[in-house]
Design a protein around this motif. Sequence first.
Motif, PDB file in Angstrom:
ATOM      1  N   GLN A   1      23.325   3.042 -22.144  1.00  0.00           N
ATOM      2  CA  GLN A   1      23.431   1.756 -21.462  1.00  0.00           C
ATOM      3  C   GLN A   1      22.085   1.039 -21.525  1.00  0.00           C
ATOM      4  N   LEU A   2      22.080  -0.105 -22.191  1.00  0.00           N
ATOM      5  CA  LEU A   2      20.886  -0.922 -22.275  1.00  0.00           C
ATOM      6  C   LEU A   2      21.047  -2.164 -21.405  1.00  0.00           C
ATOM      7  N   GLU A   3      19.954  -2.571 -20.788  1.00  0.00           N
ATOM      8  CA  GLU A   3      19.925  -3.841 -20.062  1.00  0.00           C
ATOM      9  C   GLU A   3      18.839  -4.705 -20.680  1.00  0.00           C
ATOM     10  N   ALA A   4      19.122  -6.004 -20.815  1.00  0.00           N
ATOM     11  CA  ALA A   4      18.157  -6.899 -21.452  1.00  0.00           C
ATOM     12  C   ALA A   4      18.318  -8.305 -20.908  1.00  0.00           C
ATOM     13  N   LEU A   5      17.385  -9.153 -21.291  1.00  0.00           N
ATOM     14  CA  LEU A   5      17.419 -10.551 -20.894  1.00  0.00           C
ATOM     15  C   LEU A   5      17.877 -11.420 -22.058  1.00  0.00           C
ATOM     16  N   VAL A   6      18.652 -12.426 -21.731  1.00  0.00           N
ATOM     17  CA  VAL A   6      19.091 -13.422 -22.703  1.00  0.00           C
ATOM     18  C   VAL A   6      18.380 -14.724 -22.360  1.00  0.00           C
ATOM     19  N   TRP A   7      17.686 -15.305 -23.323  1.00  0.00           N
ATOM     20  CA  TRP A   7      16.922 -16.538 -23.101  1.00  0.00           C
ATOM     21  C   TRP A   7      15.896 -16.377 -21.973  1.00  0.00           C
ATOM     22  N   GLY A   8      15.481 -15.151 -21.711  1.00  0.00           N
ATOM     23  CA  GLY A   8      14.442 -14.906 -20.737  1.00  0.00           C
ATOM     24  C   GLY A   8      14.858 -14.926 -19.283  1.00  0.00           C
ATOM     25  N   LYS A   9      16.152 -15.133 -18.984  1.00  0.00           N
ATOM     26  CA  LYS A   9      16.557 -15.218 -17.579  1.00  0.00           C
ATOM     27  C   LYS A   9      17.919 -14.574 -17.285  1.00  0.00           C
ATOM     28  N   LYS A  10      18.846 -14.664 -18.208  1.00  0.00           N
ATOM     29  CA  LYS A  10      20.193 -14.165 -17.987  1.00  0.00           C
ATOM     30  C   LYS A  10      20.276 -12.695 -18.408  1.00  0.00           C
ATOM     31  N   LYS A  11      20.859 -11.836 -17.549  1.00  0.00           N
ATOM     32  CA  LYS A  11      20.928 -10.413 -17.844  1.00  0.00           C
ATOM     33  C   LYS A  11      22.218 -10.050 -18.571  1.00  0.00           C
ATOM     34  N   ALA A  12      22.085  -9.094 -19.471  1.00  0.00           N
ATOM     35  CA  ALA A  12      23.249  -8.550 -20.171  1.00  0.00           C
ATOM     36  C   ALA A  12      23.103  -7.038 -20.249  1.00  0.00           C
ATOM     37  N   GLN A  13      24.239  -6.342 -20.232  1.00  0.00           N
ATOM     38  CA  GLN A  13      24.254  -4.898 -20.411  1.00  0.00           C
ATOM     39  C   GLN A  13      25.079  -4.554 -21.642  1.00  0.00           C
ATOM     40  N   LEU A  14      24.591  -3.581 -22.404  1.00  0.00           N
ATOM     41  CA  LEU A  14      25.258  -3.151 -23.619  1.00  0.00           C
ATOM     42  C   LEU A  14      25.541  -1.658 -23.550  1.00  0.00           C
ATOM     43  N   TRP A  15      26.750  -1.281 -23.957  1.00  0.00           N
ATOM     44  CA  TRP A  15      27.121   0.119 -24.104  1.00  0.00           C
ATOM     45  C   TRP A  15      27.034   0.429 -25.598  1.00  0.00           C
TER      46      TRP A  15
END
Length: 241
Positions: free
Chosen positions: A178-192
């Motif tokens: 499970q990865l967590e990251a930022l989109v455009w520096g503000k919006k969070k997304a999680q990837l499996w």
Amino acid sequence: MQKGILTTLVVLTGIAAHGQQPTAEQIYDRMRKAYATAQTYQDAGTVTTWYTEKGDKEPNHTSTLSFETAFVRPANRFKFRYEQSKSVMFTNRKTCYLVVSDGKNTRMLKSQHKDRASTHEPSLGAALTAISEGSGTAARKIPGMLLNEPIKASWDPKKLQSVKLIGTATQDGKPCYQLEALVWGKKKAQLWVDQQTYLIRRIDEDYQSPSVSTRTSITYQPVINKSVKDDALAFKEEYCD
């Protein structure tokens, strides 16, 4: 004797290193490489979005659509299709889009309610950009990692920032990072990310506007480097019947 001890230590160190969990950067790099080097790719999946109006605790509305992707890199052939059924005034109304490229020409089929139109598009990237938002951004996410063509709408997973590993989980019976990251520096997304193939099996993201908040979950059943049948890449109007 010293040489034998040194050899043993090197072997043990290698085994220990091999058993270590990869870092977030290593997982992310291997994930991007898996798509960038894939000779063929297919998937089927769903996009589910929950809408919650300001002041409410539970979602007021949910929408779901299905999609599928097929890609053959050596022949530069690609197909993306999505379909969404809506119940409006007790009448089922279906929307379906089909985009197909043979490497030289791109065609799009739009089937919405009782209207159907087939068009020739200027490029594959332009066609996928046009349907990205309607597809719940599924037309952008994985295609953006497979293709060299620019797709301007939304974001793709190869452009995430501040990627970190937050744990492990199972998706469709497959162990995932499970990865967590930022989109455009503000919006969070999680990837499996599948621990064996390093392909994405799920993406979750949240969006907040002044009047409504949304949570979108995209699930994938990916297959990589397997034979792709011609039918999976064909432009057929019956695919949107």
